[in-house]
Design a protein around this motif. Sequence first.
Motif, PDB file in Angstrom:
ATOM      1  N   SER A 186       0.902  -1.234  -0.050  1.00  0.00           N
ATOM      2  CA  SER A 186      -0.062  -0.102  -0.126  1.00  0.00           C
ATOM      3  C   SER A 186       0.772   1.245   0.056  1.00  0.00           C
ATOM      4  O   SER A 186       0.405   2.271  -0.433  1.00  0.00           O
ATOM      5  N   ASP A 187       2.126   1.287   0.757  1.00  0.00           N
ATOM      6  CA  ASP A 187       2.902   2.409   0.682  1.00  0.00           C
ATOM      7  C   ASP A 187       3.287   2.928  -0.529  1.00  0.00           C
ATOM      8  O   ASP A 187       3.618   3.749  -1.148  1.00  0.00           O
ATOM      9  N   LYS A 188       3.273   1.662  -1.760  1.00  0.00           N
ATOM     10  CA  LYS A 188       3.853   2.000  -3.123  1.00  0.00           C
ATOM     11  C   LYS A 188       2.741   2.338  -3.818  1.00  0.00           C
ATOM     12  O   LYS A 188       2.576   2.442  -5.079  1.00  0.00           O
ATOM     13  N   GLY A 189       1.458   2.441  -3.180  1.00  0.00           N
ATOM     14  CA  GLY A 189       0.024   2.678  -3.919  1.00  0.00           C
ATOM     15  C   GLY A 189      -0.540   1.635  -4.578  1.00  0.00           C
ATOM     16  O   GLY A 189      -1.440   2.064  -5.649  1.00  0.00           O
ATOM     17  N   TYR A 190      -0.323   0.487  -4.237  1.00  0.00           N
ATOM     18  CA  TYR A 190      -1.079  -0.701  -4.828  1.00  0.00           C
ATOM     19  C   TYR A 190      -1.926  -1.374  -3.748  1.00  0.00           C
ATOM     20  O   TYR A 190      -1.825  -1.218  -2.513  1.00  0.00           O
ATOM     21  N   TYR A 191      -2.712  -2.479  -4.173  1.00  0.00           N
ATOM     22  CA  TYR A 191      -3.571  -3.166  -3.196  1.00  0.00           C
ATOM     23  C   TYR A 191      -4.134  -4.351  -4.059  1.00  0.00           C
ATOM     24  O   TYR A 191      -3.994  -4.470  -5.035  1.00  0.00           O
ATOM     25  N   TYR A 192      -4.667  -5.473  -3.152  1.00  0.00           N
ATOM     26  CA  TYR A 192      -5.160  -6.665  -3.821  1.00  0.00           C
ATOM     27  C   TYR A 192      -6.655  -6.461  -3.370  1.00  0.00           C
ATOM     28  O   TYR A 192      -7.066  -6.332  -2.436  1.00  0.00           O
ATOM     29  N   ALA A 193      -7.604  -6.713  -4.379  1.00  0.00           N
ATOM     30  CA  ALA A 193      -8.785  -6.538  -4.313  1.00  0.00           C
ATOM     31  C   ALA A 193      -9.765  -7.293  -3.540  1.00  0.00           C
ATOM     32  O   ALA A 193     -10.282  -6.863  -2.834  1.00  0.00           O
ATOM     33  N   PRO A 194      -9.798  -8.667  -3.718  1.00  0.00           N
ATOM     34  CA  PRO A 194     -10.520  -9.303  -3.096  1.00  0.00           C
ATOM     35  C   PRO A 194     -10.392  -9.372  -1.595  1.00  0.00           C
ATOM     36  O   PRO A 194      -9.393  -9.721  -0.786  1.00  0.00           O
ATOM     37  N   ASP A 195     -11.465  -8.963  -0.754  1.00  0.00           N
ATOM     38  CA  ASP A 195     -11.492  -8.827   0.748  1.00  0.00           C
ATOM     39  C   ASP A 195     -12.386  -9.348   1.402  1.00  0.00           C
ATOM     40  O   ASP A 195     -13.392  -8.766   2.050  1.00  0.00           O
ATOM     41  N   PRO A 196     -12.417 -10.620   1.641  1.00  0.00           N
ATOM     42  CA  PRO A 196     -13.282 -11.293   2.594  1.00  0.00           C
ATOM     43  C   PRO A 196     -13.388 -10.821   3.804  1.00  0.00           C
ATOM     44  O   PRO A 196     -12.177 -10.059   4.200  1.00  0.00           O
ATOM     45  N   SER A 197     -14.372 -10.870   4.655  1.00  0.00           N
ATOM     46  CA  SER A 197     -14.297 -10.066   5.906  1.00  0.00           C
ATOM     47  C   SER A 197     -13.401 -10.745   6.679  1.00  0.00           C
ATOM     48  O   SER A 197     -13.008 -10.280   7.555  1.00  0.00           O
ATOM     49  N   SER A 198     -13.010 -12.083   6.504  1.00  0.00           N
ATOM     50  CA  SER A 198     -11.823 -12.748   7.130  1.00  0.00           C
ATOM     51  C   SER A 198     -10.462 -12.404   6.986  1.00  0.00           C
ATOM     52  O   SER A 198      -9.462 -12.995   7.253  1.00  0.00           O
ATOM     53  N   GLN A 199     -10.401 -11.246   6.031  1.00  0.00           N
ATOM     54  CA  GLN A 199      -9.095 -10.998   5.284  1.00  0.00           C
ATOM     55  C   GLN A 199      -7.804 -10.935   6.273  1.00  0.00           C
ATOM     56  O   GLN A 199      -6.671 -11.234   5.797  1.00  0.00           O
ATOM     57  N   TYR A 200      -8.092 -10.462   7.757  1.00  0.00           N
ATOM     58  CA  TYR A 200      -6.875 -10.425   8.573  1.00  0.00           C
ATOM     59  C   TYR A 200      -6.388 -11.585   8.870  1.00  0.00           C
ATOM     60  O   TYR A 200      -5.152 -11.837   9.432  1.00  0.00           O
ATOM     61  N   ALA A 201      -7.209 -13.048   8.472  1.00  0.00           N
ATOM     62  CA  ALA A 201      -6.667 -14.314   8.970  1.00  0.00           C
ATOM     63  C   ALA A 201      -6.442 -15.296   7.564  1.00  0.00           C
ATOM     64  O   ALA A 201      -5.717 -16.022   7.782  1.00  0.00           O
ATOM     65  N   CYS A 202      -7.400 -14.942   6.772  1.00  0.00           N
ATOM     66  CA  CYS A 202      -7.635 -16.137   5.740  1.00  0.00           C
ATOM     67  C   CYS A 202      -6.312 -15.975   4.792  1.00  0.00           C
ATOM     68  O   CYS A 202      -5.724 -14.906   4.687  1.00  0.00           O
ATOM     69  N   THR A 203      -6.057 -17.285   4.027  1.00  0.00           N
ATOM     70  CA  THR A 203      -5.097 -17.176   3.070  1.00  0.00           C
ATOM     71  C   THR A 203      -5.466 -17.037   1.898  1.00  0.00           C
ATOM     72  O   THR A 203      -6.512 -17.520   1.349  1.00  0.00           O
ATOM     73  N   ILE A 204      -4.487 -16.676   1.168  1.00  0.00           N
ATOM     74  CA  ILE A 204      -4.743 -16.759  -0.389  1.00  0.00           C
ATOM     75  C   ILE A 204      -5.099 -17.951  -1.063  1.00  0.00           C
ATOM     76  O   ILE A 204      -5.908 -18.271  -1.978  1.00  0.00           O
ATOM     77  N   GLY A 205      -4.173 -19.022  -0.644  1.00  0.00           N
ATOM     78  CA  GLY A 205      -4.721 -20.396  -1.093  1.00  0.00           C
ATOM     79  C   GLY A 205      -6.058 -20.638  -0.847  1.00  0.00           C
ATOM     80  O   GLY A 205      -6.662 -21.139  -1.589  1.00  0.00           O
ATOM     81  N   GLY A 206      -6.427 -20.537   0.447  1.00  0.00           N
ATOM     82  CA  GLY A 206      -7.937 -20.731   0.851  1.00  0.00           C
ATOM     83  C   GLY A 206      -9.084 -19.996  -0.106  1.00  0.00           C
ATOM     84  O   GLY A 206      -9.805 -20.511  -0.620  1.00  0.00           O
ATOM     85  N   ASN A 207      -8.622 -18.787  -0.369  1.00  0.00           N
ATOM     86  CA  ASN A 207      -9.174 -17.826  -1.279  1.00  0.00           C
ATOM     87  C   ASN A 207      -9.402 -18.409  -2.712  1.00  0.00           C
ATOM     88  O   ASN A 207     -10.577 -18.470  -3.256  1.00  0.00           O
ATOM     89  N   VAL A 208      -8.368 -19.010  -3.259  1.00  0.00           N
ATOM     90  CA  VAL A 208      -8.509 -19.830  -4.535  1.00  0.00           C
ATOM     91  C   VAL A 208      -9.305 -20.805  -4.412  1.00  0.00           C
ATOM     92  O   VAL A 208     -10.076 -21.052  -5.046  1.00  0.00           O
ATOM     93  N   ALA A 209      -9.185 -21.582  -3.402  1.00  0.00           N
ATOM     94  CA  ALA A 209      -9.986 -23.032  -3.332  1.00  0.00           C
ATOM     95  C   ALA A 209     -11.624 -22.543  -3.431  1.00  0.00           C
ATOM     96  O   ALA A 209     -12.330 -23.254  -3.791  1.00  0.00           O
ATOM     97  N   GLU A 210     -11.959 -21.343  -2.518  1.00  0.00           N
ATOM     98  CA  GLU A 210     -13.387 -21.132  -2.210  1.00  0.00           C
ATOM     99  C   GLU A 210     -13.790 -20.227  -3.353  1.00  0.00           C
ATOM    100  O   GLU A 210     -14.825 -19.714  -3.287  1.00  0.00           O
ATOM    101  N   ASN A 211     -12.769 -19.624  -4.138  1.00  0.00           N
ATOM    102  CA  ASN A 211     -12.975 -18.483  -4.998  1.00  0.00           C
ATOM    103  C   ASN A 211     -13.796 -17.188  -4.228  1.00  0.00           C
ATOM    104  O   ASN A 211     -14.962 -16.685  -4.460  1.00  0.00           O
ATOM    105  N   SER A 212     -13.021 -16.807  -3.342  1.00  0.00           N
ATOM    106  CA  SER A 212     -13.887 -15.777  -2.217  1.00  0.00           C
ATOM    107  C   SER A 212     -14.117 -14.576  -2.812  1.00  0.00           C
ATOM    108  O   SER A 212     -13.352 -13.982  -3.690  1.00  0.00           O
ATOM    109  N   GLY A 213     -15.342 -13.915  -2.273  1.00  0.00           N
ATOM    110  CA  GLY A 213     -15.473 -12.801  -2.533  1.00  0.00           C
ATOM    111  C   GLY A 213     -15.203 -11.712  -1.514  1.00  0.00           C
ATOM    112  O   GLY A 213     -14.112 -11.947  -0.779  1.00  0.00           O
ATOM    113  N   GLY A 214     -16.015 -10.802  -1.318  1.00  0.00           N
ATOM    114  CA  GLY A 214     -15.689  -9.761  -0.462  1.00  0.00           C
ATOM    115  C   GLY A 214     -16.725  -8.543  -0.374  1.00  0.00           C
ATOM    116  O   GLY A 214     -17.436  -8.592  -1.784  1.00  0.00           O
ATOM    117  N   ALA A 215     -16.697  -7.549   0.050  1.00  0.00           N
ATOM    118  CA  ALA A 215     -17.786  -6.422   0.298  1.00  0.00           C
ATOM    119  C   ALA A 215     -17.405  -5.570  -1.334  1.00  0.00           C
ATOM    120  O   ALA A 215     -18.234  -4.979  -1.844  1.00  0.00           O
TER     121      ALA A 215
END
Lengths: 470, 470
Positions: free
Chosen positions: A113-142
């Motif tokens: 974020s300090d370089k001006g970028y971000y990763y878009a998918p933001d499930p509510s559990s994003q402080y804990a959930c893993t990107i691998g798990g996001n791929v498995a579940e095709n996670s969404g977010g707000a």
Amino acid sequence: MDIVGKSEVLYKKEDLISYECDGYTMYKGMPRAVVFVKDTQQVSDVVKCLNKEEIPYIARGAGTGLSGGATPLGGEVLISLVKMKRMLHLDLENRKAVVEPGYINLKLTQSISDKGYYYAPDPSSQYACTIGGNVAENSGGAHCLKYGVTTNHILGLEIVLPSGEIVEIGEEGVPDRPGYDLLGLLTGSEGTLGIVTKVTVKVLKNPEGKKTVLAYYDDIDDASQAVSDIIAAGIIPAALEMMDEVAIEGVESAAYPVGHPRDIAAFLLIEVDGIAAGIDDQIEEILTVCKQNNVREVKVAKDETERGLWWANRKMGFGAMGAISPDYLVQDGVIPRTRLPEVLAKITQISRKYDLRIANIFHAGDGNLHPLILFDASVPGESERASKAGSECLKVCAEVGGSITGEHGVGIEKSAEMRFIFTDEEIAAQTNIRDVFNPEDLLNPGKLFPQPGRCVEVTRADHEEIHLVP
Amino acid sequence: MDIVGKSEVLYKKEDLISYECDGYTMYKGMPRAVVFVKDTQQVSDVVKCLNKEEIPYIARGAGTGLSGGATPLGGEVLISLVKMKRMLHLDLENRKAVVEPGYINLKLTQSISDKGYYYAPDPSSQYACTIGGNVAENSGGAHCLKYGVTTNHILGLEIVLPSGEIVEIGEEGVPDRPGYDLLGLLTGSEGTLGIVTKVTVKVLKNPEGKKTVLAYYDDIDDASQAVSDIIAAGIIPAALEMMDEVAIEGVESAAYPVGHPRDIAAFLLIEVDGIAAGIDDQIEEILTVCKQNNVREVKVAKDETERGLWWANRKMGFGAMGAISPDYLVQDGVIPRTRLPEVLAKITQISRKYDLRIANIFHAGDGNLHPLILFDASVPGESERASKAGSECLKVCAEVGGSITGEHGVGIEKSAEMRFIFTDEEIAAQTNIRDVFNPEDLLNPGKLFPQPGRCVEVTRADHEEIHLVP
């Protein structure tokens, strides 16, 4: 143990208890063991070893899943990927990052974020959930209304197949890869086709500006109509969330109360982002639409602090139910946006029929409902009633032409409900594909699809052990 | 004939000649017959009948494909879908339309534009190509930089499987469908997994505003750098196209000359759309970036007429090569955007090595190159040299981490080149999936994948008959 070392294997009952389920706690099962792997080769070696012994196994990330995808049903070995948590490569010029599957979702945005970028998918559990798990579940977010779900942000995967083979899929950010879309096929396959060991994701440039609106309504139909009117006006907000009265009671009793009035029927939380110059016009238009639909009060977040609090309050939503109910079951249906009022009325009927309160927190913009069914597991029969009420909510969604899951996956929870939307032929077309990748069905068996020919009704967990009814 | 009636079957040699190939004319083959179907049931019945006789078959739309996907290799029956060309349902409130596969791409936008909507994927052949063909090839277009390719706009499909079974996939616009992503799998499968008989597509609201910039460069590296800088500035143009000197010579000799200077190295055509208020700021920023990169001249289209002419000129691109060369071969590689200057230099080397002029027209914004190799088929050996030069261009794309096709598909043309980017295991993972859907390989055999164990080198068409080397 020869593969990963003794310290990386849990096998004593007391160590295994916290691995009996993931974020879906209605069913529990004891794993045979938990193995912590540290690289792709170890995953491959462990899989080959388990194949030889014909022992079933499941890949597990942070265990925040909400449909039981990582819950053992029949003494599987859990392959935990949480120690594969490094970022391997960052290429901001070409807008991508390569991470291991155990890398935590929010950490990615924080690290760029300090370089001006971000990763878009933001499930509510994003402080804990893993990107691998996001791929498995095709996670969404707000924010998936504007930016899409995980599958829209994955450029490449490294996968260990159930044979132990390591394959690379995709890799570069090309608009149309030749051959079949294996990347799409693997994403959202709920850990039944292979184990993700490396993920190449898109990163996005931070939007120039961002503004957030909160609108309070006395009548939930007015709020629903405002949602339709905003989209009809050609605005695509970054997020367009709704919470009803019961949900508001929950979040106002939890960690981040905003001071929402307790006597409203619903509020909308609307965020617009993009080029700075366009935002004010869109906000003006949104305010107008809200007012045309009898809003009681509508306001724009005055600064980043207020905006942050509104979102913290919203993202606490599911957890906050704990403040007003001993137990709750979250459902995850999708409907055409225009059917919102009708479906909400039916959910109210279901609530009355089963004599259970239902809170509604949802991504209104894309018609993704989360009815939260409140119950008390210590009252005999309430868990069963909650489960039936949940299934009936999904049936309503399917009947108006929607779907039984928006972003939480099918897992154990909704495997029977797959029949609401798929015919036998359509399910067979899918299980035939599973058989190509996973012919012995040792990888995450019993998930995602209804089990033909045998009863997989697992009796409700008694918080001690699992009963499998064969 | 009992299924569709005698008038709907072509079988005489003189009637079949125009079906010997699609838009990729380097290989030709005589079909056994062409059958025109008028509904899903007929497709299913014809497929079942052909299965019984073990006759191979291919679905065909408008025949505008550029990689030979609809070209018969071994006397297949062509099932023509051009008479299934109706719009079945339009639901603007939920932003979708249901069309038959033979419905023409441009017709969709034309039929809803007065209500303020459009269909985003816009291949240059959109005045003729069909939506069913777009699904098969996962077609892109000039505006896929911002809006994505066909797969991003498909909500549901009805498919006739090679077994003759009719299945529905998807249907509603839900952000994440449960089960495996069959919709993604079928889209872009180049007619090897099933025949599309109905398509539900997203329609989009017209953007509030739109502005178009034309920038002339004396040095192609400056133009490439401007492309990178525009994206790096966080702008996502609706389209960001580049044409080099040879390509400009072509379009200026064709139907819609704009009066581009003939002595420039390249031009950029940049379009921005969205909320009106944001557009002017973005245009300002684009003009600044262009100037910082030594632009010779840069201008904004003064009205819709000028804008229309610029696009007509650009979209004539491929066809315009006919004005400056007897024959041409269009290639379709993808590269990471930042490697543009290096890849263009290598293409120039390839041009010298094979002594053939190469024009470059490309979707620069997403790194999708279209080298057009100019040759004269009547000069002995030139066709072969052109084909080799094309393959070498793709190899360069693969070597910098790109792909061998951006939007035209693999078909016959690039099946051998699949090996540039896929290992044997990765190709096997895909052909195993084909075998699930298409176990007898009667549907469009010999396409998309390199043929292991047998040589599919089809000799170049002599415009009379096809020679299959077994």
